[in-house]
Design an enzyme around this catalytic site. Structure first.
Site, PDB file in Angstrom:
ATOM      1  N   ALA A   1     -11.514   3.379  61.396  1.00 16.45           N
ATOM      2  CA  ALA A   1     -11.231   2.905  62.753  1.00 16.45           C
ATOM      3  C   ALA A   1      -9.932   3.557  63.231  1.00 16.45           C
ATOM      4  CB  ALA A   1     -11.099   1.386  62.738  1.00 16.45           C
TER       5      ALA A   1
ATOM      6  N   GLY B   1     -13.163   2.044  58.019  1.00 13.29           N
ATOM      7  CA  GLY B   1     -14.414   2.099  58.779  1.00 13.29           C
ATOM      8  C   GLY B   1     -15.282   3.288  58.397  1.00 13.29           C
TER       9      GLY B   1
ATOM     10  N   GLU C   1     -17.104   2.093  55.502  1.00 14.73           N
ATOM     11  CA  GLU C   1     -18.074   1.096  55.975  1.00 14.73           C
ATOM     12  C   GLU C   1     -19.256   1.763  56.669  1.00 14.73           C
ATOM     13  OE1 GLU C   1     -14.889  -0.951  57.978  1.00 14.73           O
ATOM     14  OE2 GLU C   1     -15.325  -2.803  56.902  1.00 14.73           O
TER      15      GLU C   1
ATOM     16  N   GLU D   1      -7.643  -1.252  54.401  1.00 18.94           N
ATOM     17  CA  GLU D   1      -7.245  -2.113  55.527  1.00 18.94           C
ATOM     18  C   GLU D   1      -6.069  -3.023  55.214  1.00 18.94           C
ATOM     19  OE1 GLU D   1     -10.365  -1.523  54.621  1.00 18.94           O
ATOM     20  OE2 GLU D   1     -11.628  -1.196  56.376  1.00 18.94           O
TER      21      GLU D   1
END
Ligand code: COA
Length: 250
Positions: free
Chosen positions: A63, A108, A111, A131
């Site tokens: 992200a 991300g 993910e 994270e």
């Protein structure tokens, strides 16, 4: 599209996240482009989807930290929902999606790879869920999909420490299916994709659905679902043609 490069080679579609100056970090525009292309691929004639990152360094560094540094909980929720929308679409689309992890797959980015059906990595790839080092927990399904793929103890190790693991370690814990040299990653992934594409897309798609559903249902329900899905395969012309072709060859 600004950030996604989409290339079609017969029935194989390669989506490349093309934001190399930011190590293919996924901002809102990247996510919107994913939603748009996945919508198109949902009912076109493509049979296998490959997702990779542009450049030599990263699949995706996750992200967008610059964006996240400026937002409050309401926008964070929208960003999380967008991430979930993309990753759920990848998981639910009834055709195989392969992540070709050509470098860092962090946060991300990891993910995104977790939502794919198959993960191939280059020998120099690194994966991780960093994270907590940024004061947040994984937010695009990491806590749930990692748990289901590598089990709770290993998922907690990666999430609590935020450590980056090598492709070799990822392979040893079943986080990636296979590893290849960085030079051969894409060609090997395409060769594999072509093998899958030769098979009945109806049968492959329904198998994907069955395995995914099986993760969240009782064995009894999963087995029942398999019986009805298997029977449904007998309604296709393709099944008849493929079985006849087998018998005629003999
Ligand atoms: N979001 C936004 N920008 C990112 C990014 C991210 N997740 N990851 C990297 N970038 C940007 C950097 O800010 C830098 O931009 P700049 O050149 O404009 O300064 C550029 O990409 C290159 O990154 P850099 O950190 O200089 O490369 P590196 O080779 O030294 O390190 C990483 C590579 C992947 C180890 C490092 O970039 C990193 O740790 N990224 C964050 C990964 C992460 O925590 N992801 C989870 C987010 S929830």
């Amino acid at each position: 599209m600004q950030y996604l490069k989409v290339e079609r080679d017969n029935e194989i579609v390669q989506i490349t996240i093309d934001r190399p100056d930011k190590l293919n970090a996924m901002n809102l525009d990247v996510m919107d482009e994913f939603i748009s292309i996945l919508g198109e691929l949902d009912d076109d004639s493509s049979k296998v989807i490959i997702i990779t990152g542009s450049g030599q360094t990263a699949f995706s560094a996750g992200a967008d930290i610059e964006y996240m540094s400026r937002i409050e909980p309401t926008e964070a929720e929208k960003y999380a929902l967008k991430g979930h929308e993309v990753l759920n679409k990848i998981e639910k689309i009834e055709k195989p999606v392969i992540a070709a992890i050509n470098g860092y797959a962090l946060g991300g980015g990891c993910e995104l790879a977790l939502s794919c059906d198959i993960r191939f990595a280059s020998t120099d790839a690194h994966l991780g869920q960093p994270e907590v080092t940024l004061g947040i927990c994984p937010g695009w399904g990491g806590t749930q999909r990692l748990l289901r793929i590598i089990g709770p103890a290993r998922a907690k190790d990666l999430i609590f420490s935020g450590r980056r693991i090598s492709a070799e370690e990822a392979l040893s814990m079943g986080l990636v299916n296979r590893i290849f040299s960085s030079e051969s990653l894409l060609s090997e992934t395409k060769t594999y994709a072509r093998t899958v594409a030769k098979n009945s897309s109806f049968a492959v798609g329904i198998s994907k659905m069955l395995v995914n559903r099986g993760m969240d249902t009782s064995l009894d329900t999963g087995l029942k679902l398999e019986i009805y899905s298997w029977s449904l395969c007998f309604s296709t012309n393709e099944r008849q043609q493929r079985m006849r072709a087998f018998l005629e060859k003999k």
